[in-house]
Design an enzyme around this catalytic site. Structure first.
Site, PDB file in Angstrom:
ATOM      1  CG  ASP A  80      -8.472  -0.579  -4.122  1.00 59.15           C
ATOM      2  OD1 ASP A  80      -7.235  -0.449  -4.155  1.00 59.15           O
ATOM      3  OD2 ASP A  80      -9.120  -0.762  -3.075  1.00 59.15           O
ATOM      4  CG  HIS A 139      -1.854   0.237  -4.167  1.00 59.81           C
ATOM      5  ND1 HIS A 139      -2.477  -0.680  -4.987  1.00 59.81           N
ATOM      6  CD2 HIS A 139      -2.826   0.697  -3.321  1.00 59.81           C
ATOM      7  CE1 HIS A 139      -3.757  -0.788  -4.642  1.00 59.81           C
ATOM      8  NE2 HIS A 139      -3.995   0.048  -3.644  1.00 59.81           N
ATOM      9  CG  HIS A 162      -2.048  -1.045   1.034  1.00 61.23           C
ATOM     10  ND1 HIS A 162      -1.984  -2.289   1.627  1.00 61.23           N
ATOM     11  CD2 HIS A 162      -3.208  -1.019   0.319  1.00 61.23           C
ATOM     12  CE1 HIS A 162      -3.070  -2.977   1.303  1.00 61.23           C
ATOM     13  NE2 HIS A 162      -3.816  -2.235   0.514  1.00 61.23           N
ATOM     14  CG  ASN A 163       4.051   0.914  -2.389  1.00 53.06           C
ATOM     15  OD1 ASN A 163       3.421   1.101  -3.435  1.00 53.06           O
ATOM     16  ND2 ASN A 163       4.759  -0.185  -2.174  1.00 53.06           N
ATOM     17  CG  PHE A 164       3.727   7.434  -4.737  1.00 55.45           C
ATOM     18  CD1 PHE A 164       2.687   8.367  -4.688  1.00 55.45           C
ATOM     19  CD2 PHE A 164       4.556   7.438  -5.849  1.00 55.45           C
ATOM     20  CE1 PHE A 164       2.486   9.278  -5.722  1.00 55.45           C
ATOM     21  CE2 PHE A 164       4.364   8.350  -6.886  1.00 55.45           C
ATOM     22  CZ  PHE A 164       3.327   9.268  -6.820  1.00 55.45           C
ATOM     23  CG  HIS A 179      -7.413   4.098  -2.865  1.00 57.70           C
ATOM     24  ND1 HIS A 179      -6.342   4.238  -3.710  1.00 57.70           N
ATOM     25  CD2 HIS A 179      -7.417   2.787  -2.477  1.00 57.70           C
ATOM     26  CE1 HIS A 179      -5.736   3.079  -3.843  1.00 57.70           C
ATOM     27  NE2 HIS A 179      -6.354   2.175  -3.098  1.00 57.70           N
TER      28      HIS A 179
HETATM   29  P1  5GP Z   1      -7.001  -1.798  -0.601  1.00 56.15           P
HETATM   30  O1  5GP Z   1      -6.487  -2.233   0.719  1.00 56.15           O
HETATM   31  O2  5GP Z   1      -5.915  -1.818  -1.650  1.00 56.15           O
HETATM   32  O3  5GP Z   1      -7.726  -0.488  -0.624  1.00 56.15           O
HETATM   33  O4  5GP Z   1      -8.156  -2.856  -0.937  1.00 56.15           O
HETATM   34  C1  5GP Z   1      -7.989  -3.937  -1.705  1.00 56.15           C
HETATM   35  C2  5GP Z   1      -7.818  -5.212  -0.909  1.00 56.15           C
HETATM   36  O5  5GP Z   1      -8.196  -6.274  -1.737  1.00 56.15           O
HETATM   37  C3  5GP Z   1      -6.365  -5.469  -0.523  1.00 56.15           C
HETATM   38  O6  5GP Z   1      -6.008  -4.988   0.720  1.00 56.15           O
HETATM   39  C4  5GP Z   1      -6.297  -6.980  -0.555  1.00 56.15           C
HETATM   40  O7  5GP Z   1      -6.741  -7.526   0.659  1.00 56.15           O
HETATM   41  C5  5GP Z   1      -7.294  -7.337  -1.631  1.00 56.15           C
HETATM   42  N1  5GP Z   1      -6.619  -7.534  -2.917  1.00 56.15           N
HETATM   43  C6  5GP Z   1      -6.398  -6.641  -3.904  1.00 56.15           C
HETATM   44  N2  5GP Z   1      -5.759  -7.208  -4.945  1.00 56.15           N
HETATM   45  C7  5GP Z   1      -5.595  -8.508  -4.616  1.00 56.15           C
HETATM   46  C8  5GP Z   1      -5.019  -9.621  -5.287  1.00 56.15           C
HETATM   47  O8  5GP Z   1      -4.522  -9.548  -6.411  1.00 56.15           O
HETATM   48  N3  5GP Z   1      -5.029 -10.799  -4.615  1.00 56.15           N
HETATM   49  C9  5GP Z   1      -5.576 -10.958  -3.398  1.00 56.15           C
HETATM   50  N4  5GP Z   1      -5.541 -12.150  -2.827  1.00 56.15           N
HETATM   51  N5  5GP Z   1      -6.127  -9.930  -2.736  1.00 56.15           N
HETATM   52  C10 5GP Z   1      -6.151  -8.721  -3.340  1.00 56.15           C
HETATM   53 MN    MN Z   2      -5.913   0.173  -2.498  1.00 57.12          MN
END
Ligand code: 5GP
Ligand code: MN
Length: 527
Positions: free
Chosen positions: A406, A260, A256-258, A296
């Site tokens: 996302d 991303h 969860h860095n820049f 976000h």
């Molecule tokens: P974010 O935390 O980035 O706002 O919300 C997305 C969440 O969905 C991530 O924290 C993670 O738990 C899940 N997620 C997103 N992409 C992937 C992926 O490619 N694989 C899996 N297993 N989880 C993902």
């Molecule tokens: Mn995200």
């Protein structure tokens, strides 16, 4: 020689001491020290029955067991650190704290004034700001000052549990930020080529080829090419300051860095062109989508909501366990926009500001995966007769679009997507290791002993990603080729990987069984 007996308590225990009439004050104190097992430089305090402090001297009046004095010892050494040093530090830290805070607010006022008068901030002011930030950082780094927590941000000055692992430094240093800013400034005059501008609109864009200052430039390009700079009258210098502030507020965590933040923004930008969102949404909505994507995950600590809630961190307490992280990302986003020199909304009307704020809050809060099914079901139910004139329908569409962007890594080419999965698993494993250490519940999908790349992706693609993307395809069939097909290919790739893994395990088990059988036969022959 005449003697007198005095009665007293120390630590609640009754004691008595006998003094000779010619004992000096120091000898008296030594006797009290012996009774209290105190060090020679500890401070002794003696109270009478009225609670008044009395002098330890040869004139100390005799008393009885019913009128005992109370003896208290004040340790001069606290945790191996001299008490007087702590007092000196306390004074220093308080004074420095006040001075630093004062300097910072004066620089902010200066920034505002200079900006209003000149339309940009001269380098000398930036230089001054960097120096003060550097000083603050240095003071925070001094162990025996940092215990005071005076310079730390809101999360550290309290007794509440911080929401990140403080033994690992996830905050960017001033030096690092400065280098990025210098490079960003240097290249900010350079024109992005038409070829790159075109490539930036594609979901196949490869982030791994670009460094952070270049990505800041590319984010700027998105605002220019979507005409948001002109439509919202954003001054270029404000856009630069805002992007730099955004950059600084993403942490150095594995996922969860820049980068991303950039990738989610880039996918949102790509979708805007692919779907031609500008033909169905207005500029405010387009602005909300891109800006929410950028903001976000601001200040994400690398530990998810479940950890925040289970560990009862400061964020969970502040937001009553309700999407603590997403609430925090949103708070940081608007905290940045409060500073006028980086407020890209400073020239918008009150009505637009209100719409943008509401829209961004709604979109960012919608990225909490705990709300995934609820939001998806609401969207599906309005999809039956979707109306672009309905506020409710449009607002759901914006949430879905940000959610798609996302979690869109798996629609990227494999060599872009796979490193992202490794980053995500790294962050998951860091969290589950910490949860094991702290005796907190561990989610199986984060546990390094239970999860593999393929098992993680198969479940996620089948049950979270595809249902969401397919719902959006109902409205915009154009996403089938560039967005949905690559996800299906990824699902196949990971399914094959899983099969190969199981095959290998099976072979391993059979080989082990054969070895065991051989051993049994051998042992039978020998006996
Ligand atoms: P974010 O935390 O980035 O706002 O919300 C997305 C969440 O969905 C991530 O924290 C993670 O738990 C899940 N997620 C997103 N992409 C992937 C992926 O490619 N694989 C899996 N297993 N989880 C993902
Ligand atoms: Mn995200």
């Amino acid at each position: 020689m005449a003697t007198k007996v005095v009665y007293f308590t120390v630590d609640g225990k009754p004691e008595q001491a006998e003094f000779r009439s010619d004992d000096t004050a120091d000898e008296l104190k030594d006797t009290f020290r012996a009774a209290a097992e105190a060090n020679s430089d500890d401070i002794l305090k003696l109270y009478n029955t009225k609670g008044n402090l009395i002098n330890i001297s040869p004139k100390l009046p005799e008393n009885t067991p019913d009128t005992r004095y109370k003896l208290e010892v004040v340790a001069l050494h606290c945790n191996g650190f001299p008490y007087y040093m702590m007092q000196i530090d306390n004074v220093l830290a308080t004074q420095f704290g006040v001075v630093i805070k004062d300097l910072e607010s004066r620089i902010e006022m200066l920034e505002k004034k200079v900006f209003v008068e000149n339309g940009e901030i001269p380098p000398v002011v930036g230089e001054l700001k960097h120096k003060v930030e550097h000083l603050r950082e240095k003071l925070e780094g001094v162990d025996h000052l940092s215990w005071l927590g005076l310079f730390k941000d809101i999360s550290c000055g309290t007794s509440l549990k911080p929401f990140w692992d403080k033994t690992q430094s996830i905050k960017k240093t001033e030096e690092h930020n400065r280098m990025v800013f210098e490079k960003f400034k240097k290249i900010s005059q350079v024109q992005v080529t038409d070829e790159v501008r075109e490539y930036l609109r594609k979901p196949t864009f490869d982030n791994w080829q670009w460094d952070d200052p270049e990505m800041i430039i590319l984010l700027r390009q998105m605002y220019i090419d979507l005409d948001l700079v002109s439509k919202f009258n954003i001054e270029m210098n404000v856009l630069h300051q805002w992007l730099y502030e955004i950059y600084k507020n993403y942490n150095q965590v594995p996922f969860h860095n820049f980068k991303h933040c950039f990738m989610v923004a880039q996918m949102m930008y790509g979708l805007t062109w692919l779907i031609d969102l500008r033909s169905v949404l207005d500029d405010v909505d387009i602005f909300i989508l891109l800006t929410s994507a950028i903001c976000h995950d601001l200040d994400h600590p690398g530990y998810n909501n479940a950890y925040q809630i289970n560990a009862k961190t400061e964020l969970a307490l502040r937001y009553n366990d309700i999407s603590p992280l997403e609430n925090h990302h949103c708070f940081v986003a608007f905290e940045i926009l409060q500073k006028s020199h980086c407020n890209i909304l400073r020239n918008v009307s009150k009505e637009d500001y209100k719409r943008i704020r509401e829209g961004m809050i709604r979109c960012i809060l919608a990225t909490d995966m705990a709300k995934h099914n609820e939001i998806l079901n609401n969207f599906k139910s309005v999809m039956k007769n979707f109306d672009f004139k309905s506020q409710e329908h449009k607002s759901l569409l914006l949430m879905i679009l940000l959610k798609v962007a996302d979690i869109s890594n798996e629609c990227r080419p494999m060599d872009v997507a796979e490193p992202w999965l490794e980053c995500l698993l790294q962050e998951f494993f860091n969290q589950s290791d910490m949860e094991k250490l702290e005796g907190l519940p561990v989610a199986p999908f984060m546990d390094r002993d239970k999860v593999t790349k393929s098992s993680s992706q198969i479940g996620f693609i089948k049950f979270a990603l595809l249902p969401l993307f397919e719902a959006l395809r109902e409205l915009f069939p154009v996403i089938e080729k560039d967005i949905i097909q690559p996800v299906r290919a990824a699902l196949e790739y990971y399914t094959d990987m899983q099969k190969a893994l199981e095959e290998e395990k099976k072979k391993g088990r059979e080989a082990a069984k054969q070895r065991m059988d051989k051993d049994v036969i051998k042992s039978k022959i020998q006996t």
